[in-house]
Scaffold this motif. Structure first.
Motif, PDB file in Angstrom:
ATOM      1  N   THR A 652       1.131  26.466 -18.180  1.00  0.00           N
ATOM      2  CA  THR A 652       0.263  26.170 -17.046  1.00  0.00           C
ATOM      3  C   THR A 652      -1.042  25.560 -17.544  1.00  0.00           C
ATOM      4  O   THR A 652      -1.462  25.795 -18.689  1.00  0.00           O
ATOM      5  CB  THR A 652      -0.066  27.429 -16.232  1.00  0.00           C
ATOM      6  OG1 THR A 652      -0.872  28.307 -17.035  1.00  0.00           O
ATOM      7  CG2 THR A 652       1.198  28.157 -15.802  1.00  0.00           C
ATOM      8  N   THR A 653      -1.681  24.810 -16.645  1.00  0.00           N
ATOM      9  CA  THR A 653      -2.988  24.234 -16.976  1.00  0.00           C
ATOM     10  C   THR A 653      -3.998  25.333 -17.249  1.00  0.00           C
ATOM     11  O   THR A 653      -4.835  25.222 -18.162  1.00  0.00           O
ATOM     12  CB  THR A 653      -3.473  23.348 -15.814  1.00  0.00           C
ATOM     13  OG1 THR A 653      -2.520  22.313 -15.581  1.00  0.00           O
ATOM     14  CG2 THR A 653      -4.832  22.744 -16.111  1.00  0.00           C
ATOM     15  N   GLU A 654      -3.934  26.400 -16.475  1.00  0.00           N
ATOM     16  CA  GLU A 654      -4.905  27.489 -16.617  1.00  0.00           C
ATOM     17  C   GLU A 654      -4.818  28.126 -18.001  1.00  0.00           C
ATOM     18  O   GLU A 654      -5.843  28.440 -18.620  1.00  0.00           O
ATOM     19  CB  GLU A 654      -4.668  28.547 -15.531  1.00  0.00           C
ATOM     20  CG  GLU A 654      -4.994  28.111 -14.114  1.00  0.00           C
ATOM     21  CD  GLU A 654      -3.960  27.149 -13.525  1.00  0.00           C
ATOM     22  OE1 GLU A 654      -4.291  26.429 -12.570  1.00  0.00           O
ATOM     23  OE2 GLU A 654      -2.811  27.123 -14.049  1.00  0.00           O
ATOM     24  N   GLN A 655      -3.604  28.323 -18.502  1.00  0.00           N
ATOM     25  CA  GLN A 655      -3.456  28.923 -19.830  1.00  0.00           C
ATOM     26  C   GLN A 655      -3.990  27.996 -20.922  1.00  0.00           C
ATOM     27  O   GLN A 655      -4.695  28.432 -21.829  1.00  0.00           O
ATOM     28  CB  GLN A 655      -1.982  29.230 -20.097  1.00  0.00           C
ATOM     29  CG  GLN A 655      -1.442  30.434 -19.355  1.00  0.00           C
ATOM     30  CD  GLN A 655       0.038  30.636 -19.646  1.00  0.00           C
ATOM     31  OE1 GLN A 655       0.834  29.691 -19.592  1.00  0.00           O
ATOM     32  NE2 GLN A 655       0.419  31.859 -19.946  1.00  0.00           N
ATOM     33  N   ALA A 656      -3.642  26.695 -20.828  1.00  0.00           N
ATOM     34  CA  ALA A 656      -4.076  25.749 -21.852  1.00  0.00           C
ATOM     35  C   ALA A 656      -5.595  25.655 -21.904  1.00  0.00           C
ATOM     36  O   ALA A 656      -6.203  25.668 -22.980  1.00  0.00           O
ATOM     37  CB  ALA A 656      -3.460  24.379 -21.587  1.00  0.00           C
ATOM     38  N   HIS A 657      -6.225  25.558 -20.730  1.00  0.00           N
ATOM     39  CA  HIS A 657      -7.686  25.462 -20.690  1.00  0.00           C
ATOM     40  C   HIS A 657      -8.340  26.811 -20.960  1.00  0.00           C
ATOM     41  O   HIS A 657      -9.428  26.869 -21.553  1.00  0.00           O
ATOM     42  CB  HIS A 657      -8.133  24.913 -19.336  1.00  0.00           C
ATOM     43  CG  HIS A 657      -7.972  23.433 -19.202  1.00  0.00           C
ATOM     44  ND1 HIS A 657      -8.999  22.547 -19.400  1.00  0.00           N
ATOM     45  CD2 HIS A 657      -6.884  22.676 -18.906  1.00  0.00           C
ATOM     46  CE1 HIS A 657      -8.558  21.316 -19.225  1.00  0.00           C
ATOM     47  NE2 HIS A 657      -7.274  21.365 -18.921  1.00  0.00           N
ATOM     48  N   GLY A 658      -7.683  27.888 -20.536  1.00  0.00           N
ATOM     49  CA  GLY A 658      -8.266  29.219 -20.733  1.00  0.00           C
ATOM     50  C   GLY A 658      -8.466  29.544 -22.201  1.00  0.00           C
ATOM     51  O   GLY A 658      -9.507  30.103 -22.597  1.00  0.00           O
ATOM     52  N   PHE A 659      -7.483  29.205 -23.019  1.00  0.00           N
ATOM     53  CA  PHE A 659      -7.628  29.462 -24.454  1.00  0.00           C
ATOM     54  C   PHE A 659      -8.804  28.678 -25.026  1.00  0.00           C
ATOM     55  O   PHE A 659      -9.606  29.212 -25.811  1.00  0.00           O
ATOM     56  CB  PHE A 659      -6.342  29.084 -25.189  1.00  0.00           C
ATOM     57  CG  PHE A 659      -6.505  29.034 -26.675  1.00  0.00           C
ATOM     58  CD1 PHE A 659      -6.647  30.196 -27.425  1.00  0.00           C
ATOM     59  CD2 PHE A 659      -6.548  27.811 -27.338  1.00  0.00           C
ATOM     60  CE1 PHE A 659      -6.817  30.151 -28.798  1.00  0.00           C
ATOM     61  CE2 PHE A 659      -6.719  27.749 -28.714  1.00  0.00           C
ATOM     62  CZ  PHE A 659      -6.853  28.921 -29.442  1.00  0.00           C
ATOM     63  N   LEU A 660      -8.931  27.422 -24.640  1.00  0.00           N
ATOM     64  CA  LEU A 660     -10.022  26.604 -25.177  1.00  0.00           C
ATOM     65  C   LEU A 660     -11.374  27.076 -24.655  1.00  0.00           C
ATOM     66  O   LEU A 660     -12.388  26.999 -25.370  1.00  0.00           O
ATOM     67  CB  LEU A 660      -9.797  25.134 -24.827  1.00  0.00           C
ATOM     68  CG  LEU A 660      -8.563  24.482 -25.459  1.00  0.00           C
ATOM     69  CD1 LEU A 660      -8.461  23.018 -25.054  1.00  0.00           C
ATOM     70  CD2 LEU A 660      -8.602  24.602 -26.975  1.00  0.00           C
ATOM     71  N   GLU A 661     -11.428  27.567 -23.429  1.00  0.00           N
ATOM     72  CA  GLU A 661     -12.683  28.129 -22.911  1.00  0.00           C
ATOM     73  C   GLU A 661     -13.085  29.357 -23.723  1.00  0.00           C
ATOM     74  O   GLU A 661     -14.261  29.545 -24.070  1.00  0.00           O
ATOM     75  CB  GLU A 661     -12.527  28.501 -21.436  1.00  0.00           C
ATOM     76  CG  GLU A 661     -12.328  27.320 -20.497  1.00  0.00           C
ATOM     77  CD  GLU A 661     -13.612  26.523 -20.257  1.00  0.00           C
ATOM     78  OE1 GLU A 661     -14.653  26.886 -20.848  1.00  0.00           O
ATOM     79  OE2 GLU A 661     -13.563  25.537 -19.506  1.00  0.00           O
TER      80      GLU A 661
END
Length: 736
Positions: A652-661
């Motif tokens: 998911t987009t949320e997981q990919a961006h969440g890790f980088l956040e």
């Protein structure tokens, strides 16, 4: 806190895992640590598996109690597989690219060595089996004359060395005979020969500029020096390489030569075999696992005097190394873009030469801006070859304004007329389009439906000959539909690819033999050899292809080059796009007029006044590079800054961006390091996964690496790190 154990009892081992650490083991029962040399491979238990590891240190302490340490199962190598210089080189690579040392070592070794195969060199001998003898008598192979010829040659028996003289394609032929059980093989320990290599033929006479370049490199042999051999296409860079190699071999040393593409390896190997009577070790991904192992053994034993290969050959073991040559040093293929260990073979070649105390020669007609920068700051010496060798002259370049000329399926009227003229004069014509397939888009003009890839943010490419729609990003395929799946109306391919240009030219120039060069038509080195034979013999008169045609090929009968779709990268967001476009145009233009006849290059464009194209036209690649370096300096892009790209992908987009956040929140960059992002990747959804990235940038390389060394272990500990796939790319070649 480390707990003491008895002296030199613990072995620290590197394993092919993504964990950034060594693993502590005890030696086998009744075997002292001193009997297990550093650099040797061992079999050992790891969880429920048995793995092959490499001993990198003897230790007196361990973080774990002695009772919890497992024992090594078996020693594979009685002597170090990796000697001290090799370990230092791989350790440097691991530290610079911030990648686990176990995976770095795995990338440096052929697969069979990673699985525990013996490292000692041996020579394979082949003989004909009774079934093969019967096939020779009853004419079973009458429809396969090359196989029959090779089988007849094997009647008295022959070694792999003998077969190398038979044909460049002997390995493929032999594989087919082995599958038919017509041949069998056995190995014998290799007796090394220290005889000096024999020059088979005299080299070409060097021009004054070639002689000056050769003399400069020759003077530097025996110490580290970095040279940029900046020579226009057809200026004779390869002859300079051969002279340097000849000098190195005469000193009893060995040469390592890197090329960017598998397709260039057979050509260079052929030229080296024509010139030198010595053992060559080719190393590239088209070889079988067995062939790669044999070539690696030849290199390590010293039997091979010349090692030629693609990217991973930079790790080849080469005793008494005398020089490293990197041909087409600008090529992006030298950077490992996918997989775990993302390294630049060109940059590692410079480091290896420095550690080995030997010269490195980087050759190109269109040097990377980083290489030109290194010359400007005194880190490298530029050796210029501004003129073509012999009677050849530089081709003339012209722009064809597509707004002012009629087109027929991507080919302008002036280009077609020029093709008619050059073909009528008995010459060959090359048409370059950097897009394979029939068309990049399949469109319904009634409802506007465009064939999408369901796993990527991309359109499917039409491959009419295969009857498929294919995604060039994830490889997904589906049958070519007969009508629009949404409204049922007819579908139309939009745009051009190599397959469609081939179709158009075959109709326009009926009866003129044409050959296509792309990954669909040339899937194996044998296919490339056959296609090149058609060109060099003069049978094929029209050449259509992608970048496969731009690198290192010598087509003396080609007098016209047409460049289609030159505007593709003029307005890209990637800061390297202009450099790559300029390099591609100059490289493909260099295929024209390489013999006595003058060459002509016609570049189709809708933007003839674009500064990049005008610069190339009026000032050549040097003029473009000067402007591009000024722009890079103002924007603080490489080579005036250093980059590291943290990538993540997830379901998911949320997981990919969440890790980088989370990664950004953890980061405490020093004042000289900036973090940009996270942002979606240039293609946010690819192969069914969502991709994002976070960029670290600094003008201070040391500060950036100190920050990364602290930051990455923190990322390993993040719970989110186990929910995504993430990687770090130091000095990325693709950012947007």
């Amino acid at each position: 806190m480390d707990k003491p154990v008895s002296p030199a009892t613990v072995l620290r081992v590197a394993l092919d895992t993504p964990l950034r650490r060594l693993f502590d083991y005890l030696p086998p029962e009744d075997v002292p640590v001193s009997a297990l040399p550093i650099g040797a491979r061992v079999h050992l238990p790891f969880g429920r598996r048995q793995l092959v590891g490499t001993i990198l240190a003897h230790a007196q302490t361990s973080e774990l109690p002695l009772a919890r340490l497992k024992r090594i199962t078996e020693l594979i190598d009685t002597e170090p597989l990796l000697d001290e210089p090799s370990r230092q080189f791989l350790s440097w690579a691991s530290e610079y690219y911030h990648h686990p040392i176990g995976e770095v070592i795995a990338a440096a070794l052929p697969r069979m060595l990673r699985e525990g195969a013996p490292a000692l060199a041996a020579l394979t001998h082949w003989r004909v089996t009774p079934a093969g003898e019967t096939a020779l008598v009853d004419g079973t192979l009458r429809c396969a004359p090359k196989q029959r010829e090779l089988l007849q040659r094997l009647v008295p028996g022959a070694s792999s060395l003998d077969l190398a003289e038979f044909s460049p394609t002997w390995r493929a032929l032999l594989r087919k005979l082995a599958e038919l059980q017509y041949v069998a093989s056995h190995e014998e320990p290799l007796a090394l020969q220290n005889d000096a290599p024999v020059r088979r033929v005299e080299g070409l006479t060097l021009g004054s500029e070639q002689q000056a370049a050769f003399a400069a490199i020759r003077t530097a042999l025996g110490a580290f020096a970095s040279f940029l051999l900046d020579g226009v296409t057809g200026s004779g860079k390869t002859e300079v390489y051969l002279r340097v190699i000849e000098d190195v071999l005469g000193r009893g040393q060995r040469a390592l030569v890197l090329v960017p593409e598998i397709g260039l390896t057979p050509q260079l190997v052929s030229r080296l075999r024509e010139r030198f009577d010595t053992v060559l070790a080719p190393l590239h991904s088209a070889l079988t696992d067995r062939e790669r192992l044999l070539a690696w053994r030849d290199a390590r034993s010293g039997r091979a005097r010349i090692i030629v290969g693609t990217r991973s050959a930079v790790f080849a073991p080469v005793p008494d190394l005398g020089v490293i040559i990197v041909d087409e040093e600008h090529d992006a293929s030298f950077k490992q873009h996918e997989g775990g260990f993302r390294y630049s073979a060109r940059d590692l070649a410079i480091v290896r030469a420095q550690q080995s105390g030997v010269p490195v020669v980087l050759g190109s007609a269109t040097p990377a801006l980083e290489s030109l920068y290194n010359v400007a700051v005194g880190k490298a010496t530029r050796l210029a070859l501004p003129q073509r060798a012999g009677a050849a002259s530089k081709p003339t370049l012209s722009l064809l304004d597509l707004r002012a000329h009629a087109q027929h399926r991507g080919l302008s009227a002036p280009l077609l007329l020029a093709m008619e003229k050059h073909l009528a004069d008995g010459n060959q014509v090359l048409i370059f389009i950097n897009r394979r397939g029939y068309a990049p888009t399949l469109l319904c003009s009634a409802c506007g439906w465009i064939a999408p890839c369901h796993a990527c943010d991309a359109r499917l490419t039409v491959h009419r000959a295969a009857g498929t729609l294919t995604c060039h990003h994830c490889g997904a395929q589906e049958p070519l539909p007969a009508s629009c799946p949404r409204c049922g109306h007819a579908l139309h391919p939009v745009g051009q690819g190599t397959e469609r240009i081939e179709e158009v030219l075959s109709k326009r120039f009926a009866g003129v033999p044409l050959v296509r060069f792309d990954r669909d038509s040339v899937q194996h080195p044998d296919d490339l050899e056959a296609a090149l034979l058609r060109v060099n013999s003069g049978e094929a008169r029209i050449l259509v292809g992608t970048q496969m045609l731009t690198k290192g090929h010598h087509f003396p009968q080609v007098t016209l080059v047409g460049v289609l779709n030159a505007d593709q990268s003029l307005f890209s967001a990637d800061f390297r796009a202009a450099e790559r476009l300029a390099q591609t145009i100059v490289q493909v233009a260099g295929r024209a007029g390489r013999a006595a006849k003058p060459g002509e290059v016609l570049i189709q464009t809708e933007y003839p006044q674009h500064p990049l194209l005008q610069n190339l036209l009026t000032r050549g690649y040097d003029g473009f590079a000067q402007v591009a370096l000024t722009e890079r300096a103002e924007a603080r892009w490489p080579p005036y800054a250093r980059l590291a790209l943290l990538r993540s992908s997830a379901k998911t987009t949320e997981q990919a961006h969440g890790f980088l956040e989370q990664a950004r929140a953890l980061a405490q960059p020093p004042p000289h390091v900036k973090l940009l992002g996270p942002v979606p990747a240039s293609m946010a959804r690819r192969a069914g996964r969502h991709h994002a990235q976070l960029l670290a940038e600094s003008a201070d390389r040391a500060a950036l690496h100190r920050f990364l060394a602290i930051w990455l272990p923190q990322l390993d500990a993040l719970p989110e790190a186990r929910a995504v796939r993430w990687s770090l790319d130091v000095d990325p070649q693709e950012v947007f």
